[in-house]
Design a protein around this motif. Structure first.
Motif, mmCIF file in Angstrom:
data_model
loop_
_atom_site.group_PDB
_atom_site.id
_atom_site.type_symbol
_atom_site.label_atom_id
_atom_site.label_comp_id
_atom_site.label_asym_id
_atom_site.label_seq_id
_atom_site.Cartn_x
_atom_site.Cartn_y
_atom_site.Cartn_z
ATOM 1 N N ARG A 178 0.808 -1.220 0.000
ATOM 2 C CA ARG A 178 0.000 0.000 0.000
ATOM 3 C C ARG A 178 0.840 1.267 0.000
ATOM 4 O O ARG A 178 0.466 2.264 -0.610
ATOM 5 C CB ARG A 178 -0.910 0.048 1.239
ATOM 6 N N ALA A 213 2.321 0.863 -4.357
ATOM 7 C CA ALA A 213 1.226 1.600 -4.995
ATOM 8 C C ALA A 213 1.592 3.060 -5.286
ATOM 9 O O ALA A 213 1.388 3.527 -6.414
ATOM 10 C CB ALA A 213 -0.038 1.504 -4.139
ATOM 11 N N PRO A 214 2.139 3.816 -4.329
ATOM 12 C CA PRO A 214 2.495 5.204 -4.675
ATOM 13 C C PRO A 214 3.522 5.284 -5.815
ATOM 14 O O PRO A 214 3.415 6.167 -6.675
ATOM 15 C CB PRO A 214 3.073 5.751 -3.359
ATOM 16 N N THR A 221 -3.243 11.480 -8.347
ATOM 17 C CA THR A 221 -3.543 11.031 -6.983
ATOM 18 C C THR A 221 -2.594 11.744 -6.022
ATOM 19 O O THR A 221 -1.490 12.144 -6.418
ATOM 20 C CB THR A 221 -3.336 9.507 -6.853
ATOM 21 N N PRO A 222 -2.993 11.878 -4.769
ATOM 22 C CA PRO A 222 -2.094 12.566 -3.828
ATOM 23 C C PRO A 222 -0.769 11.833 -3.638
ATOM 24 O O PRO A 222 0.265 12.469 -3.443
ATOM 25 C CB PRO A 222 -2.913 12.615 -2.530
ATOM 26 N N HIS A 280 -2.685 8.123 0.791
ATOM 27 C CA HIS A 280 -3.686 8.877 1.551
ATOM 28 C C HIS A 280 -5.036 8.162 1.553
ATOM 29 O O HIS A 280 -6.040 8.776 1.889
ATOM 30 C CB HIS A 280 -3.844 10.278 0.942
ATOM 31 N N ASP A 281 -5.050 6.914 1.140
ATOM 32 C CA ASP A 281 -6.307 6.159 1.006
ATOM 33 C C ASP A 281 -7.320 7.037 0.287
ATOM 34 O O ASP A 281 -8.431 7.268 0.770
ATOM 35 C CB ASP A 281 -6.830 5.714 2.384
ATOM 36 N N CYS A 297 -5.713 1.660 -6.340
ATOM 37 C CA CYS A 297 -5.809 0.636 -5.288
ATOM 38 C C CYS A 297 -7.275 0.273 -5.069
ATOM 39 O O CYS A 297 -7.911 0.751 -4.127
ATOM 40 C CB CYS A 297 -5.209 1.159 -3.991
#
Ligand code: SF4
Length: 195
Positions: free
Chosen positions: A135, A139-140, A150-151, A159-160, A168
């Protein structure tokens, strides 16, 4: 690494180990002939540079070479599916997060052989650490690579988010080899590869 290999085998996965990506690429191309092969999106597979070599002797579907659903759908229905993993936990669980779902689906559809090509940097501690790796590291970095809005693509931290570009949306954890797949194999390489 030895403990993870032992646990992967206990979980029903075949494990083959290589010192270099070149040796792993030779193994893959030497063991696949006349097959339909789907490949998941992966910087690890890009680093192995196997697409052209596999395509010389097999029918290969890889959306990193030919983008679009016309590639992804037959890839999921191929005899063989090759991808990487976002993390492999100490317990021998294989984790993948996906945005569209095609890559994780490819590992779950009925197959002769599913192959996870995994660099040593994907090996983690217990499951919570592996999930954290998937995660908050993989993912980032993938969002940055894919130029997602995305942030995490800005600051490298999850940052979900609720972004339309979120990558994700699905998490698949293979605790053990699903019975629908005849052979699920981890090709483990003692080099850092992909995210
Ligand atoms: S910020 Fe969104 S896209 Fe980025 S890692 Fe987190 S959930 Fe995934």
């Amino acid at each position: 690494m030895e403990k993870i290999v032992e646990n992967l085998r206990k979980n029903g996965f075949t494990v083959t180990e290589f010192d270099t990506k070149e040796a792993a690429a030779d193994y893959l191309t030497g063991s696949l002939h006349g097959k339909s092969i789907g490949m998941g999106g992966s910087m690890t597979l890009a680093a192995l540079d196997v697409y052209d070599r596999l395509a010389a002797d097999n029918t290969v579907y890889w959306h990193q070479t030919v983008p679009g659903d016309d590639t992804c759908i037959p890839a999921n229905n191929a005899q063989v599916y090759i991808t990487s993993a976002n993390a492999v936990s100490e317990e021998g669980y294989i984790l993948n997060i996906d945005g569209r779902g095609n890559r994780v689906a490819g590992t779950l559809m009925k197959k002769e052989r599913v192959i996870f090509v995994v660099g040593q940097n994907k090996l983690s501690g217990p499951f919570p650490e592996a999930l954290d790796r998937a995660r908050n590291i993989a993912a980032p970095k993938n969002a940055q690579r894919l130029h997602k809005k995305t942030p995490c693509a800005v600051d490298g931290v999850c940052h979900d988010c609720a972004s339309p570009d979120r990558i994700c949306n699905a998490l698949v954890v293979l605790w053990k080899k699903p019975s629908w797949c005849e052979n699920m194999e981890v090709v483990l390489i003692r080099q850092d590869l992909g995210y």
